[in-house]
Design a protein around this motif. Structure first.
Motif, PDB file in Angstrom:
ATOM      1  N   GLY A 232       0.853  -1.194   0.000  1.00 11.67           N
ATOM      2  CA  GLY A 232       0.000   0.000   0.000  1.00 11.67           C
ATOM      3  C   GLY A 232       0.885   1.239   0.000  1.00 11.67           C
TER       4      GLY A 232
ATOM      5  N   GLY B 168       2.434   2.945   2.408  1.00 13.11           N
ATOM      6  CA  GLY B 168       3.672   2.861   3.183  1.00 13.11           C
ATOM      7  C   GLY B 168       4.634   1.846   2.595  1.00 13.11           C
TER       8      GLY B 168
ATOM      9  N   GLU C 236       2.975  -8.606  -2.097  1.00 14.07           N
ATOM     10  CA  GLU C 236       1.678  -7.928  -2.217  1.00 14.07           C
ATOM     11  C   GLU C 236       0.774  -8.760  -3.126  1.00 14.07           C
ATOM     12  N   PRO C 237      -0.339  -9.290  -2.613  1.00 17.59           N
ATOM     13  CA  PRO C 237      -1.175 -10.144  -3.462  1.00 17.59           C
ATOM     14  C   PRO C 237      -1.858  -9.409  -4.623  1.00 17.59           C
TER      15      PRO C 237
ATOM     16  N   ALA D 208       1.621 -13.085   2.252  1.00 15.87           N
ATOM     17  CA  ALA D 208       2.584 -13.530   3.258  1.00 15.87           C
ATOM     18  C   ALA D 208       1.824 -14.301   4.328  1.00 15.87           C
TER      19      ALA D 208
ATOM     20  N   LYS E  31     -12.291   0.040   0.163  1.00 12.94           N
ATOM     21  CA  LYS E  31     -11.160  -0.839  -0.164  1.00 12.94           C
ATOM     22  C   LYS E  31     -11.724  -2.106  -0.798  1.00 12.94           C
TER      23      LYS E  31
ATOM     24  N   ASP F  30      -1.072   2.001   8.726  1.00 15.60           N
ATOM     25  CA  ASP F  30      -2.271   1.750   9.544  1.00 15.60           C
ATOM     26  C   ASP F  30      -2.118   0.601  10.539  1.00 15.60           C
TER      27      ASP F  30
ATOM     28  N   ARG G 170      -3.922   7.637   8.139  1.00 18.84           N
ATOM     29  CA  ARG G 170      -3.895   8.400   6.892  1.00 18.84           C
ATOM     30  C   ARG G 170      -2.769   7.918   5.990  1.00 18.84           C
ATOM     31  N   ALA G 171      -3.016   8.001   4.677  1.00 17.34           N
ATOM     32  CA  ALA G 171      -1.975   7.673   3.716  1.00 17.34           C
ATOM     33  C   ALA G 171      -0.778   8.600   3.906  1.00 17.34           C
ATOM     34  N   SER G 172      -1.047   9.870   4.215  1.00 19.87           N
ATOM     35  CA  SER G 172       0.062  10.813   4.392  1.00 19.87           C
ATOM     36  C   SER G 172       0.945  10.393   5.563  1.00 19.87           C
TER      37      SER G 172
ATOM     38  N   LYS H  70      -7.607  18.739  -2.806  1.00 16.83           N
ATOM     39  CA  LYS H  70      -7.789  17.298  -2.981  1.00 16.83           C
ATOM     40  C   LYS H  70      -8.977  16.917  -3.858  1.00 16.83           C
TER      41      LYS H  70
HETATM   42  C1  LIG Z   1     -12.233   5.995   1.292  1.00 19.60           C
HETATM   43  C2  LIG Z   1     -10.928   6.374   1.901  1.00 19.60           C
HETATM   44  C3  LIG Z   1     -10.399   7.648   1.666  1.00 19.60           C
HETATM   45  C4  LIG Z   1      -9.186   7.997   2.231  1.00 19.60           C
HETATM   46  N1  LIG Z   1      -8.689   9.254   1.990  1.00 19.60           N
HETATM   47  C5  LIG Z   1      -7.497   9.593   2.518  1.00 19.60           C
HETATM   48  C6  LIG Z   1      -6.920  10.871   2.250  1.00 19.60           C
HETATM   49  O1  LIG Z   1      -7.506  11.687   1.542  1.00 19.60           O
HETATM   50  N2  LIG Z   1      -5.736  11.180   2.787  1.00 19.60           N
HETATM   51  C7  LIG Z   1      -5.049  10.303   3.572  1.00 19.60           C
HETATM   52  O2  LIG Z   1      -3.946  10.637   4.038  1.00 19.60           O
HETATM   53  N3  LIG Z   1      -5.557   9.078   3.860  1.00 19.60           N
HETATM   54  C8  LIG Z   1      -6.759   8.706   3.354  1.00 19.60           C
HETATM   55  N4  LIG Z   1      -7.278   7.468   3.630  1.00 19.60           N
HETATM   56  C9  LIG Z   1      -6.560   6.547   4.530  1.00 19.60           C
HETATM   57  C10 LIG Z   1      -5.522   5.732   3.777  1.00 19.60           C
HETATM   58  O3  LIG Z   1      -6.103   5.065   2.681  1.00 19.60           O
HETATM   59  C11 LIG Z   1      -4.855   4.713   4.707  1.00 19.60           C
HETATM   60  O4  LIG Z   1      -4.372   5.365   5.854  1.00 19.60           O
HETATM   61  C12 LIG Z   1      -3.696   4.043   3.951  1.00 19.60           C
HETATM   62  O5  LIG Z   1      -4.217   3.178   2.956  1.00 19.60           O
HETATM   63  C13 LIG Z   1      -2.774   3.255   4.879  1.00 19.60           C
HETATM   64  O6  LIG Z   1      -1.682   2.834   4.134  1.00 19.60           O
HETATM   65  P1  LIG Z   1      -0.901   1.502   4.504  1.00 19.60           P
HETATM   66  O7  LIG Z   1       0.322   1.498   3.654  1.00 19.60           O
HETATM   67  O8  LIG Z   1      -0.742   1.395   5.970  1.00 19.60           O
HETATM   68  O9  LIG Z   1      -1.871   0.290   4.086  1.00 19.60           O
HETATM   69  P2  LIG Z   1      -2.780   0.024   2.820  1.00 19.60           P
HETATM   70  O10 LIG Z   1      -2.748   1.148   1.863  1.00 19.60           O
HETATM   71  O11 LIG Z   1      -4.092  -0.427   3.361  1.00 19.60           O
HETATM   72  O12 LIG Z   1      -2.053  -1.200   2.104  1.00 19.60           O
HETATM   73  C14 LIG Z   1      -1.906  -2.446   2.715  1.00 19.60           C
HETATM   74  C15 LIG Z   1      -1.531  -3.478   1.641  1.00 19.60           C
HETATM   75  O13 LIG Z   1      -1.198  -4.709   2.289  1.00 19.60           O
HETATM   76  C16 LIG Z   1      -1.642  -5.778   1.481  1.00 19.60           C
HETATM   77  N5  LIG Z   1      -1.765  -6.998   2.294  1.00 19.60           N
HETATM   78  C17 LIG Z   1      -2.741  -7.324   3.179  1.00 19.60           C
HETATM   79  N6  LIG Z   1      -2.502  -8.554   3.699  1.00 19.60           N
HETATM   80  C18 LIG Z   1      -1.354  -9.003   3.142  1.00 19.60           C
HETATM   81  C19 LIG Z   1      -0.588 -10.192   3.295  1.00 19.60           C
HETATM   82  N7  LIG Z   1      -0.938 -11.199   4.103  1.00 19.60           N
HETATM   83  N8  LIG Z   1       0.556 -10.335   2.560  1.00 19.60           N
HETATM   84  C20 LIG Z   1       0.946  -9.337   1.737  1.00 19.60           C
HETATM   85  N9  LIG Z   1       0.268  -8.182   1.563  1.00 19.60           N
HETATM   86  C21 LIG Z   1      -0.880  -8.013   2.257  1.00 19.60           C
HETATM   87  C22 LIG Z   1      -2.978  -5.264   0.930  1.00 19.60           C
HETATM   88  O14 LIG Z   1      -3.344  -5.957  -0.259  1.00 19.60           O
HETATM   89  C23 LIG Z   1      -2.680  -3.787   0.683  1.00 19.60           C
HETATM   90  O15 LIG Z   1      -2.277  -3.524  -0.636  1.00 19.60           O
HETATM   91  C24 LIG Z   1      -8.488   7.078   3.056  1.00 19.60           C
HETATM   92  C25 LIG Z   1      -9.016   5.796   3.284  1.00 19.60           C
HETATM   93  C26 LIG Z   1     -10.222   5.437   2.712  1.00 19.60           C
HETATM   94  C27 LIG Z   1     -10.748   4.051   2.974  1.00 19.60           C
END
Ligand SMILES: Cc1cc2nc3c(=O)[nH]c(=O)nc-3n(C[C@H](O)[C@H](O)[C@H](O)COP(=O)(O)OP(=O)(O)OC[C@H]3O[C@@H](n4cnc5c(N)ncnc54)[C@H](O)[C@@H]3O)c2cc1C
Length: 369
Positions: A12, A14, A32-33, A74, A108, A274, A283-285, A350
């Motif tokens: 994702g 991060g 990443e699946p 994983a 998601k 997250d 947050r993604a940021s 945005k």
């Molecule tokens: C509708 C919506 C709008 C949003 N808008 C914003 C915004 O405007 N600004 C902002 O900052 N944040 C926003 N967010 C929040 C943001 O999307 C999350 O905080 C962000 O996705 C977290 O990133 P991450 O890298 O922790 O995980 P994620 O982006 O959730 O990625 C996790 C990845 O891990 C993979 N995974 C899961 N299990 C396994 C496994 N067993 N083996 C290998 N891989 C696996 C998944 O397939 C996924 O691709 C929003 C969220 C939503 C739902």
């Protein structure tokens, strides 16, 4: 490049970023699946506008120059070994856990193949086109943003938002002015708020699926519709951890990390995004900022230096679009004062592009078309 191996679990925001930042210094494998990165920030727009589907799925093929992306789950992950769902195991000198949170469709997707996720979005648009009323459970950022997208794209769709809290956006310390503005903009589009009481029970069908229903709040409010969405419950995805790392979870929740973003008790295992219990909104940021810190520390360890980068949460901000033209934001100025922005500035920040430009840079190409 050294021969040190870094395995990043989860591609994702991060995970993709940390993998890219370490690509020149280590043997990086990203597990990443999904066949394409999902830009969840744009997913709600794609739920109502087919043109946006092309800006939500970013293929991984230009992310890494040297490293590789393995499209598997994983499993049974230990501090130095990652079992793959189909093709054996990977050894890791350094491990980064970045599997984020699971959130109900359409925010998601559970589908690993983007063509299946796209088919589900197309089906949802068909359901919405045939619906008179929609129920959204949860008046947090996702529920409000979805209400904004639905009301902008389907002006005749009646929308009710139910929440047990007395107001919208109650999870974090947002200014009353922001709450009032968001609520007023949605009410002006005909959105009905049923606040202060939880639903007694949920509609019988799955989220996004069609079917007549009538449900009641515990206070006796009645809501009818043909489609509903669950807009709460951001659950960390950590079910793949082996016993040693699973013991580092806080209850059934996330992983506690140090300021250096190592998992407490493990000097070579990092957790970002997250899945952490860092006290800040998810947050993604924030996930991208965590990636910078973890990558700097892994690079230092690989190069034999002291890892000195630390992460501290920034003041809470939110940029909340209500469709392409509406919304509100709370930012923090250099003086530490909170500033509220209205629809036009939120759209500029945005609402109009939903941050897709940043991702085009990260993934080395535009989203898939
Ligand atoms: C509708 C919506 C709008 C949003 N808008 C914003 C915004 O405007 N600004 C902002 O900052 N944040 C926003 N967010 C929040 C943001 O999307 C999350 O905080 C962000 O996705 C977290 O990133 P991450 O890298 O922790 O995980 P994620 O982006 O959730 O990625 C996790 C990845 O891990 C993979 N995974 C899961 N299990 C396994 C496994 N067993 N083996 C290998 N891989 C696996 C998944 O397939 C996924 O691709 C929003 C969220 C939503 C739902």
């Amino acid at each position: 490049m050294t021969d040190k191996s870094v395995v990043v679990v989860g591609g994702g925001y991060g995970g993709a970023k940390v993998a890219k930042l370490l690509d020149d210094v280590a043997d990086v494998t990203l597990v990443e699946p999904k066949d394409a990165f999902v830009h969840s920030t744009g997913a709600l727009r794609a739920a109502v506008d087919p043109a946006w589907e092309d800006r939500v799925f970013f293929p991984y093929d230009h992310l890494l120059a040297r490293g590789r992306v393995v499209h598997e789950h994983a499993q049974a992950v230990g501090p130095h070994r990652v079992q793959l769902s189909a093709t054996g195991a990977l050894d890791a000198d350094y491990l980064v856990l970045a599997t984020g949170t699971a959130y109900p469709f359409p925010a998601k997707f559970i589908e690993s193949e983007s063509h299946l996720a796209r088919a589900r979005l197309a089906r949802l648009r068909g359901v919405l086109a045939g619906a008179d009323r929609a129920l959204l459970v949860g008046a947090g950022p996702v529920g409000l943003e979805l209400a904004g997208e639905l009301s902008a794209a389907y002006p005749d769709l009646g929308i009710t938002i139910v929440d047990q809290a007395d107001d919208v956006l109650t999870t974090w310390d947002y200014q009353p002015e922001l709450r009032a503005s968001i609520r007023a903009q949605l009410e002006a589009r005909g959105v009905v708020f049923e606040l202060g009481s939880p639903l007694g029970y949920l509609p019988p069908q799955d989220v996004g699926e069609p079917g007549e229903f009538t449900v009641h709040t515990r206070a006796g409010g009645e809501v009818s519709g043909q489609v509903w969405f669950r807009c709460h419950g951001n659950l960390p995805v950590l079910d793949y951890l082996g016993p040693e790392l699973a013991a580092a979870r806080v209850g059934d929740g996330g992983l506690e990390v140090t300021g250096a973003l190592t998992v407490v008790g493990f000097d070579t295992v990092f957790a970002i995004g997250d899945v952490t219990t860092i006290r800040e909104s998810k947050r993604a940021s924030a996930a991208l900022a965590h990636a910078e810190v973890a990558a700097a520390n892994i690079r230092a360890l690989i190069e034999g230096r002291e890892p000195t980068a630390t992460y501290a949460p920034a003041p809470e901000i939110i940029v909340l679009p209500l469709g392409p033209d509406g919304g509100g934001s709370q930012l923090v100025g250099d003086d530490g004062e909170r500033r509220i922005l209205g629809p036009e500035q939120t759209s500029e920040l945005k609402g109009a592009d939903l941050h897709t430009g940043v991702l085009t840079e990260l993934f080395g190409r535009p989203a898939a078309s």
